[in-house]
Design an enzyme around this catalytic site. Structure first.
Site, short mmCIF file in Angstrom:
data_model
loop_
_atom_site.label_atom_id
_atom_site.label_comp_id
_atom_site.label_asym_id
_atom_site.label_seq_id
_atom_site.Cartn_x
_atom_site.Cartn_y
_atom_site.Cartn_z
N HIS A 58 60.70 78.05 18.90
CA HIS A 58 60.38 76.47 18.79
C HIS A 58 60.76 75.76 19.68
O HIS A 58 62.21 74.96 19.21
CB HIS A 58 60.97 76.10 17.15
CG HIS A 58 60.12 75.20 16.63
ND1 HIS A 58 59.86 74.63 15.40
CD2 HIS A 58 59.78 74.38 17.17
CE1 HIS A 58 59.86 73.64 14.37
NE2 HIS A 58 59.77 73.47 16.51
N GLU A 126 52.86 74.10 16.10
CA GLU A 126 52.99 73.49 14.75
C GLU A 126 52.55 72.52 14.43
O GLU A 126 52.25 71.51 14.41
CB GLU A 126 54.64 73.03 15.54
CG GLU A 126 55.62 72.55 13.58
CD GLU A 126 57.26 71.60 14.07
OE1 GLU A 126 57.65 71.80 13.11
OE2 GLU A 126 56.72 71.18 15.68
N HIS A 213 61.94 75.54 10.01
CA HIS A 213 63.67 74.67 10.71
C HIS A 213 63.90 74.77 8.76
O HIS A 213 63.80 74.01 8.21
CB HIS A 213 63.13 73.87 11.20
CG HIS A 213 62.06 72.68 11.45
ND1 HIS A 213 61.14 72.75 9.89
CD2 HIS A 213 61.02 72.34 11.88
CE1 HIS A 213 60.30 71.88 9.98
NE2 HIS A 213 60.42 71.36 11.62
N ARG A 224 64.25 74.22 -11.30
CA ARG A 224 63.14 75.00 -13.10
C ARG A 224 61.81 74.79 -11.85
O ARG A 224 61.12 75.11 -12.05
CB ARG A 224 62.60 73.06 -13.22
CG ARG A 224 63.16 72.73 -14.29
CD ARG A 224 63.33 71.85 -15.43
NE ARG A 224 64.03 71.40 -16.63
CZ ARG A 224 64.59 71.34 -17.44
NH1 ARG A 224 63.30 72.92 -17.97
NH2 ARG A 224 65.59 71.17 -17.96
N HIS A 247 73.49 69.10 12.96
CA HIS A 247 72.96 67.89 11.80
C HIS A 247 71.64 68.28 11.17
O HIS A 247 71.69 67.29 9.85
CB HIS A 247 72.59 67.00 12.98
CG HIS A 247 73.87 66.30 14.27
ND1 HIS A 247 75.20 65.41 14.04
CD2 HIS A 247 73.86 66.79 15.35
CE1 HIS A 247 75.55 65.37 15.19
NE2 HIS A 247 74.94 66.25 15.60
N ASP A 271 64.08 73.51 18.54
CA ASP A 271 63.33 72.40 17.84
C ASP A 271 63.50 70.66 19.20
O ASP A 271 63.06 70.03 18.30
CB ASP A 271 63.49 71.78 16.49
CG ASP A 271 62.14 71.03 16.36
OD1 ASP A 271 60.94 70.43 16.12
OD2 ASP A 271 62.34 70.38 14.69
N GLY A 308 63.14 66.24 15.82
CA GLY A 308 63.80 67.59 16.88
C GLY A 308 64.98 67.75 16.68
O GLY A 308 65.61 66.16 16.21
#
Length: 382
Positions: A58, A126, A213, A224, A247, A271, A308
């Protein structure tokens, strides 16, 4: 021609072999051996470890180029730059866009299939079949329900290169679409979605097997309504992509995910966008301006929203080991063999194995990158 790599250790999928030599013949791995002929040619990496080339399943861009630049030159730039991150195989990854632009991108990636550098092992779509609630840095103007007809056109333009596509489970017609493309061997990933647990489960029952991701761009866990994150945790025999830059996901959340899925079902990804390997400053990700600073890429009009990453995959590998949530062997496996398995390309890449292309990296004791080899030839050195 045969040479032997000498190193302190060699990373195989489930063990780190200490000492010895690894044969490479005409760009292909041979066997590990304790002894070599007296006149053998030796590639001496004493003090270092040898690991399989990393596999990024990715990734949008690198070195100032992006897959959505819609040019052969952009793909060539990405392929040429990725060995500096330890990556020797990857899936160029698109963004949500118009049908026409995506069709052109398919053509360009197919034309660049044999670009020098990291090997293109497929094309990852994607989008554009996402929903707006968790759009991230994807443009909702181009989002819609999955279309088998559209996909077949893109696949023809890509010369069969599309190997993975991400969709939101709550879209109309998902089960039919998933069954259709998975019957063709395409991997379906789920993400950028506000789906309920049940909707995600239905998509997996239809054949989806990867989570885009994990944690990012999906409905969170609630007592719930377990949501998408609950589905990632609970549904077995599925693979979670994970960005370990510190991050996108807190290291403790990474650890919890690994405990739920096991190391064998978490695939490290980056990413990464075009700013990877570049200085801080202003960039574009698809249609959106991005500011890169302090180790992150964020949408310029909303600096709370990540766009990204600029992560290098070997750094993600090093992070999970440094955070104490994976052993050295597990960390390497999560950045090589597991991504390959998750995208059904493990017959081509992801491990040191006799008869496979000799794509490998050289690592320090601290798992920092020293050099990258493709087909037995050095293509990058720090």
């Amino acid at each position: 021609m045969t040479y032997y790599i000498k190193a302190d250790s060699f990373f195989y999928p489930y063990e780190e072999c200490r000492g010895g030599y690894l044969a490479v013949t005409d760009g292909v791995f041979g066997d590990w051996t304790a002894q070599v002929p007296a006149d053998a040619e030796i590639l001496d990496y004493t003090g270092y470890s040898i690991a399989p080339g990393l596999v990024d399943t990715h990734i949008h861009g690198f070195g100032g180029a992006d897959v959505m630049d819609n040019s052969v030159e952009a793909i060539e730039t990405i392929s040429a730059g990725l060995p500096s991150t330890g990556v020797t195989s990857y899936l160029p990854t698109t963004l949500t866009s118009t049908f026409e632009i995506l069709n052109e991108v398919c053509e360009k990636v197919a034309q660049a299939k044999h670009a020098k550098g990291a090997k293109i092992q497929g094309l990852y779509f994607e989008g554009p079949y996402f929903t707006e609630e968790f759009k991230g840095a994807q443009n909702p103007a181009y989002m819609g329900d999955p279309s088998i007809e559209q996909f077949e056109t893109w696949q023809a333009s890509a010369q069969g290169l599309i190997s993975k596509i991400a969709i939101a489970p709550e879209r109309n017609g998902v089960s039919e679409f998933v069954r259709h493309v998975t019957d063709q061997g395409i991997v379906v990933a789920l993400g950028h979605s506000n789906a309920t647990f049940s909707q995600a489960q239905d998509a997996v029952y239809a054949g989806a097997s990867v989570w885009v991701h994990a944690y990012n761009g999906m409905r969170g866990l609630n007592h719930r309504e377990p949501g998408m994150v609950g589905a990632v945790y609970d549904i077995p025999n599925t693979y979670a992509e994970l960005i370990c830059d510190g991050h996108h996901v807190n290291p403790k959340a990474c650890e919890i995910l690994i405990k739920q899925k096991s190391h064998d079902h978490v695939a490290l990804i980056t990413d990464c966008m075009r700013a990877g390997g570049m200085p801080e400053g202003d960039y574009m990700l698809g249609d959106f301006p991005v500011i890169v600073e302090n180790g992150t890429a964020r949408l310029k009009d909303n600096t709370a929203s990540l766009a990204g990453s600029i992560l290098k995959l070997y750094q993600g590998l090093k992070n999970v080991a440094d955070w104490g949530i994976a052993s050295r062997v597990e960390a390497v496996r999560m950045a090589s063999l597991i991504p390959a398995i998750s995208c059904k390309i493990d017959d081509k890449c992801g491990q040191i194995k006799s008869g496979r292309d000799a794509d490998f990296i050289v690592l320090t004791k601290d798992l920092d990158l020293v050099a990258t080899y493709i087909d037995g030839q050095k293509v990058y050195q720090v």
